[in-house]
Design a protein around this motif. Sequence first.
Motif, PDB file in Angstrom:
ATOM      1  N   PRO A  25     -11.493  -0.039  -5.776  1.00 20.38           N
ATOM      2  CA  PRO A  25     -10.091   0.382  -5.831  1.00 20.38           C
ATOM      3  C   PRO A  25      -9.204  -0.687  -6.476  1.00 20.38           C
ATOM      4  O   PRO A  25      -9.494  -1.872  -6.416  1.00 20.38           O
ATOM      5  N   CYS A  26      -8.147  -0.224  -7.118  1.00 24.00           N
ATOM      6  CA  CYS A  26      -7.094  -1.111  -7.609  1.00 24.00           C
ATOM      7  C   CYS A  26      -6.089  -1.221  -6.476  1.00 24.00           C
ATOM      8  O   CYS A  26      -5.864  -0.256  -5.748  1.00 24.00           O
ATOM      9  N   GLU A  27      -5.481  -2.380  -6.345  1.00 26.65           N
ATOM     10  CA  GLU A  27      -4.556  -2.531  -5.233  1.00 26.65           C
ATOM     11  C   GLU A  27      -3.345  -3.366  -5.614  1.00 26.65           C
ATOM     12  O   GLU A  27      -3.378  -4.145  -6.564  1.00 26.65           O
ATOM     13  N   GLU A  28      -2.296  -3.143  -4.859  1.00 26.79           N
ATOM     14  CA  GLU A  28      -1.070  -3.928  -4.983  1.00 26.79           C
ATOM     15  C   GLU A  28      -0.579  -4.218  -3.575  1.00 26.79           C
ATOM     16  O   GLU A  28      -0.620  -3.347  -2.708  1.00 26.79           O
ATOM     17  N   ILE A  29      -0.137  -5.429  -3.362  1.00 19.07           N
ATOM     18  CA  ILE A  29       0.410  -5.821  -2.067  1.00 19.07           C
ATOM     19  C   ILE A  29       1.938  -5.734  -2.145  1.00 19.07           C
ATOM     20  O   ILE A  29       2.548  -6.295  -3.046  1.00 19.07           O
ATOM     21  N   LEU A  30       2.523  -5.015  -1.219  1.00 15.29           N
ATOM     22  CA  LEU A  30       3.977  -4.915  -1.106  1.00 15.29           C
ATOM     23  C   LEU A  30       4.403  -5.779   0.081  1.00 15.29           C
ATOM     24  O   LEU A  30       3.912  -5.583   1.193  1.00 15.29           O
ATOM     25  N   THR A  31       5.290  -6.719  -0.178  1.00 16.80           N
ATOM     26  CA  THR A  31       5.753  -7.603   0.879  1.00 16.80           C
ATOM     27  C   THR A  31       7.272  -7.597   0.928  1.00 16.80           C
ATOM     28  O   THR A  31       7.934  -7.752  -0.095  1.00 16.80           O
ATOM     29  N   GLU A  32       7.784  -7.412   2.111  1.00 16.90           N
ATOM     30  CA  GLU A  32       9.214  -7.526   2.367  1.00 16.90           C
ATOM     31  C   GLU A  32       9.366  -8.442   3.562  1.00 16.90           C
ATOM     32  O   GLU A  32       8.889  -8.135   4.653  1.00 16.90           O
ATOM     33  N   GLU A  33      10.030  -9.570   3.364  1.00 17.35           N
ATOM     34  CA  GLU A  33      10.229 -10.546   4.444  1.00 17.35           C
ATOM     35  C   GLU A  33      11.265 -10.060   5.454  1.00 17.35           C
ATOM     36  O   GLU A  33      11.290 -10.529   6.580  1.00 17.35           O
ATOM     37  N   GLY A  34      12.107  -9.154   5.039  1.00 20.06           N
ATOM     38  CA  GLY A  34      13.105  -8.593   5.938  1.00 20.06           C
ATOM     39  C   GLY A  34      14.371  -8.218   5.202  1.00 20.06           C
ATOM     40  O   GLY A  34      14.858  -8.983   4.387  1.00 20.06           O
ATOM     41  N   ALA A 108       4.645   1.793  -6.254  1.00 22.20           N
ATOM     42  CA  ALA A 108       3.429   0.971  -6.377  1.00 22.20           C
ATOM     43  C   ALA A 108       2.258   1.808  -6.899  1.00 22.20           C
ATOM     44  O   ALA A 108       1.494   1.350  -7.762  1.00 22.20           O
ATOM     45  N   ILE A 109       2.112   3.022  -6.410  1.00 19.70           N
ATOM     46  CA  ILE A 109       1.030   3.903  -6.885  1.00 19.70           C
ATOM     47  C   ILE A 109       1.191   4.160  -8.383  1.00 19.70           C
ATOM     48  O   ILE A 109       0.234   4.072  -9.150  1.00 19.70           O
ATOM     49  N   ARG A 110       2.396   4.422  -8.812  1.00 20.09           N
ATOM     50  CA  ARG A 110       2.621   4.690 -10.238  1.00 20.09           C
ATOM     51  C   ARG A 110       2.436   3.430 -11.088  1.00 20.09           C
ATOM     52  O   ARG A 110       1.966   3.513 -12.221  1.00 20.09           O
ATOM     53  N   ARG A 111       2.789   2.250 -10.562  1.00 16.94           N
ATOM     54  CA  ARG A 111       2.515   0.988 -11.287  1.00 16.94           C
ATOM     55  C   ARG A 111       1.012   0.792 -11.464  1.00 16.94           C
ATOM     56  O   ARG A 111       0.545   0.399 -12.532  1.00 16.94           O
ATOM     57  N   LEU A 112       0.259   1.052 -10.406  1.00 18.84           N
ATOM     58  CA  LEU A 112      -1.196   0.910 -10.473  1.00 18.84           C
ATOM     59  C   LEU A 112      -1.790   1.897 -11.473  1.00 18.84           C
ATOM     60  O   LEU A 112      -2.710   1.555 -12.220  1.00 18.84           O
ATOM     61  N   GLU A 113      -1.274   3.100 -11.506  1.00 17.49           N
ATOM     62  CA  GLU A 113      -1.742   4.089 -12.483  1.00 17.49           C
ATOM     63  C   GLU A 113      -1.492   3.609 -13.906  1.00 17.49           C
ATOM     64  O   GLU A 113      -2.341   3.760 -14.776  1.00 17.49           O
ATOM     65  N   GLY A 137      -7.166   9.861  -2.836  1.00 16.40           N
ATOM     66  CA  GLY A 137      -7.190   8.803  -3.845  1.00 16.40           C
ATOM     67  C   GLY A 137      -6.150   7.707  -3.682  1.00 16.40           C
ATOM     68  O   GLY A 137      -6.132   6.761  -4.455  1.00 16.40           O
ATOM     69  N   ALA A 138      -5.290   7.816  -2.692  1.00 17.28           N
ATOM     70  CA  ALA A 138      -4.283   6.774  -2.437  1.00 17.28           C
ATOM     71  C   ALA A 138      -4.342   6.414  -0.952  1.00 17.28           C
ATOM     72  O   ALA A 138      -4.250   7.289  -0.094  1.00 17.28           O
ATOM     73  N   ARG A 139      -4.502   5.116  -0.689  1.00 19.27           N
ATOM     74  CA  ARG A 139      -4.592   4.641   0.696  1.00 19.27           C
ATOM     75  C   ARG A 139      -3.606   3.488   0.879  1.00 19.27           C
ATOM     76  O   ARG A 139      -3.559   2.580   0.049  1.00 19.27           O
TER      77      ARG A 139
END
Length: 179
Positions: A25-34, A108-113, A137-139
């Motif tokens: 799988p291709c992946e992207e990490i989404l991080t929000e500190e707050g 994020a899904i569309r960026r990965l696509e 196909g998206a997790r």
Amino acid sequence: HERRVISWIAFQLKVEITSEGSHGPCEEILTEEGRICSFSLDEHRAMDKRGLETFTRLEAQWKGEVLFTLQDVRKGQEWLQGLFAQHDRAGHTERQALLEVILEIISAIRRLERREHQRLERRESAIELGLFDGSLGARVSGQMRLFVCHFCCISCMAAICNFVRRFPHIQIHIDYDDV
């Protein structure tokens, strides 16, 4: 009084898409500190205007780099159905925070696509149906923290449950200030 209620959200999420012909799988990490989320009147507008305020606000906040559409905003609003109890509670801050997370995940899904130079119908089905458990196909997995300065009403609890149903691999930790 619900218009004065604010929430704070933080998360670390892994968005994965399966790619045909790839070794994994291709992946992207989404991080929000707050960040703070507020009440919105967006869904109290006429049907043809619904979602427009949220879309415009986030487009400005993200400096035009949005990969979601007005239709995606409206889908996200539908996925987070609450309960009608004495009056419409669609604008409550907890629900707005979850909506913003949904829109970041769709982006994020569309960026990965784009990165993979493909668009699988199966993943678009995941976005269309709002199922992010990996079956289409998206997790999405990870942890999210939501703090609300007032206890969650029954309608917001229903919206949170709908979010959990669509994102079963996200652990949500909720706290509030009232007793």
